[in-house]
Design an enzyme around this catalytic site. Structure first.
Site, PDB file in Angstrom:
ATOM      1  N   PHE A  75       0.866  -1.104  -0.026  1.00  0.00           N
ATOM      2  CA  PHE A  75      -0.152   0.181   0.089  1.00  0.00           C
ATOM      3  C   PHE A  75       0.810   1.257  -0.095  1.00  0.00           C
ATOM      4  CE2 PHE A  75      -4.437  -1.709   0.725  1.00  0.00           C
ATOM      5  CZ  PHE A  75      -4.249  -3.013   0.732  1.00  0.00           C
TER       6      PHE A  75
ATOM      7  N   GLU B 185      -2.183  -5.058  13.175  1.00  0.00           N
ATOM      8  CA  GLU B 185      -1.389  -6.022  13.660  1.00  0.00           C
ATOM      9  C   GLU B 185      -1.950  -7.255  14.947  1.00  0.00           C
ATOM     10  OE1 GLU B 185       3.147  -5.606  13.830  1.00  0.00           O
ATOM     11  OE2 GLU B 185       2.344  -4.933  15.864  1.00  0.00           O
TER      12      GLU B 185
ATOM     13  N   ASP C 177      14.723  -4.360  11.198  1.00  0.00           N
ATOM     14  CA  ASP C 177      14.867  -2.863  11.363  1.00  0.00           C
ATOM     15  C   ASP C 177      16.350  -2.558  11.821  1.00  0.00           C
ATOM     16  OD1 ASP C 177      14.804  -0.224  12.055  1.00  0.00           O
ATOM     17  OD2 ASP C 177      12.480  -0.421  12.336  1.00  0.00           O
TER      18      ASP C 177
ATOM     19  N   ILE D 272       0.069   4.790   0.065  1.00  0.00           N
ATOM     20  CA  ILE D 272      -1.433   5.866   0.188  1.00  0.00           C
ATOM     21  C   ILE D 272      -0.499   7.136   0.827  1.00  0.00           C
ATOM     22  CG2 ILE D 272      -3.388   6.365   1.705  1.00  0.00           C
ATOM     23  CD1 ILE D 272      -3.663   3.856  -0.041  1.00  0.00           C
TER      24      ILE D 272
END
Ligand code: 5GW
Ligand code: MN
Length: 380
Positions: free
Chosen positions: A137, A319, A342, A139
């Site tokens: 996505f 989540e 990460d 957006i």
């Protein structure tokens, strides 16, 4: 067929007898007779087999029927052998890794570097000619992530396989064109944008569900649903594919059950009590067959809507609902944090590869305003 052979054997004995007697005419006619009978039986047998197969095919696409029970769909089976390959023998008492959990109590493999052989997997999956859809996505300002995402995916994601990139966006014009090799294509899906970022994130479930229902099932076999603010930095192949898979969240792979940030309010459909839960799965990486992803996203979306009607929103949005789904619908495969990392975290010893890592974002610039207190309980 056997009868036919017995018959021709008897006939040939007859033929030899006649031949020995020196009876030429009889001999000619009996051999002609043998040939004709043999040919007719052969074609009868072949046609019968073909007709069976055809009926089997028809039956698959029609309503189940009780007639013709002597016909089995197993008649349609074809052999998919992978052929000769050379590799080290798996060793019963020497697991390839002993520093990490490689299998869940419900016997789903957890995918770590060193636990699988890509050559064997590729031989299997190439034979099946699998098609993979990857959904992201983009957006509002997140369109900025698409270029790096696709460029690095072309280097590392399912190289050599048919891949459809499904980019859901409200700003189609901001997505640049890519020249992709044959078998790989970019599909832009125009979707509405929601005002609240929580809703942007949560509505992904509904949109994946709806598109799975309308088109994905026709175009791909598996779906991989991921965050877009990411880059691939090492190979991600068919080892991830399974009926339904989730990924260990890089912030919680070693956390205690009661430290998982599951939804803890009993009124929420995402509620998980502190004495339950296997892993904390990341919202930004799940997948499976189109059918399984449909079931998963449908569950999550419906659960969210139920909560919304009661003015509730689970603590970690999509989540939290995903974690609830996986608690009672166990994933058939789990990806290690190699598949979702990460670099804000120290790189631990066991992490031999970092295949898909978060692109650092200037939270304020990219997200407009995300309240400071809303962090995942770990330092990014
Ligand atoms: C915007 C502000 C705050 C949080 C999310 C957004 C946001 C997310 C957005 O404006 N546009 C958008 O497309 N997203 C989609 O939701 C992206 O695909 C993004 O990867 C996903 C999850 O949001 P993230 O990546 O910001 O969440 P974290 O938990 O990975 O930081
Ligand atoms: Mn993200």
């Amino acid at each position: 067929m056997t009868l036919c052979f017995i018959f021709s054997e008897q006939a040939s004995t007859m033929f030899l007898e006649q031949f020995n007697k020196g009876n030429g005419k009889k001999c000619f006619f009996s051999s002609l007779f043998i040939t004709v009978v043999f040919t007719i039986s052969f074609y009868w047998y072949e046609n019968k087999t073909i007709r069976w197969r055809f009926e089997g095919l028809l039956r698959c696409s029609q309503e189940p029927s009780n007639v013709n029970d002597d016909v089995s769909p197993l008649d349609l089976l074809t052999d998919l052998a992978i052929g000769r390959m050379l590799y080290d023998k798996p060793q019963t008492f020497k697991p390839p890794r002993s520093d990490i959990l490689m299998i869940t109590p419900w016997l789903a493999p957890i995918i770590w570097n060193g636990s699988y052989n890509s050559d064997i997997l590729n031989a299997q999956f190439h034979q099946r000619n699998v098609r993979i859809g990857i959904t992201v996505f983009a957006i509002k300002k997140y369109t900025a992530f698409v270029k790096t995402f696709i460029k690095t995916a072309e280097q590392f994601f399912m190289v050599g396989y048919k891949v459809n990139y499904y980019v859901f966006t409200d700003r189609a014009n901001d997505i640049s064109n890519f020249t992709l090799p044959e078998g790989r294509q970019l599909v832009i899906l125009k979707v509405p944008s929601y005002k609240r970022w929580q809703e942007v994130s949560m509505r992904r479930m509904e949109m994946i569900r709806d598109h799975a229902y309308q088109r994905f099932y026709k175009e791909v076999d598996y779906l991989v649903c991921v965050d877009v603010d990411m880059r691939f930095s090492d190979s991600v192949g068919v080892e991830i594919l399974s009926d339904v898979f989730g990924t260990l969240h890089p912030g919680f792979y070693n956390a205690q059950r009661d430290h998982f940030t599951y939804e803890r309010r009993q009124q929420s459909t995402a509620y998980i009590p502190t004495d339950e839960g296997d892993f904390y799965y990341a919202g930004g990486y799940f997948g499976g067959t189109v059918e399984e992803v449909y079931k998963l996203t449908n569950f999550c979306h419906n659960a969210m809507m139920t909560d919304q009607n009661n003015s509730l929103e689970a603590i970690w949005h999509d989540e939290s609902y995903l974690n609830k789904y996986f608690l009672y619908h166990k994933p058939t495969k789990i990806l290690s944090p190699e598949y979702l990392w990460d670099n804000g975290f120290d790189v631990p010893q066991f992490l031999q590869r970092r295949r898909f890592v978060a692109v650092p974002k200037n939270h304020n610039a990219i997200r407009n305003k995300r309240a400071l207190q809303e962090n995942h309980g770990y330092q990014k």
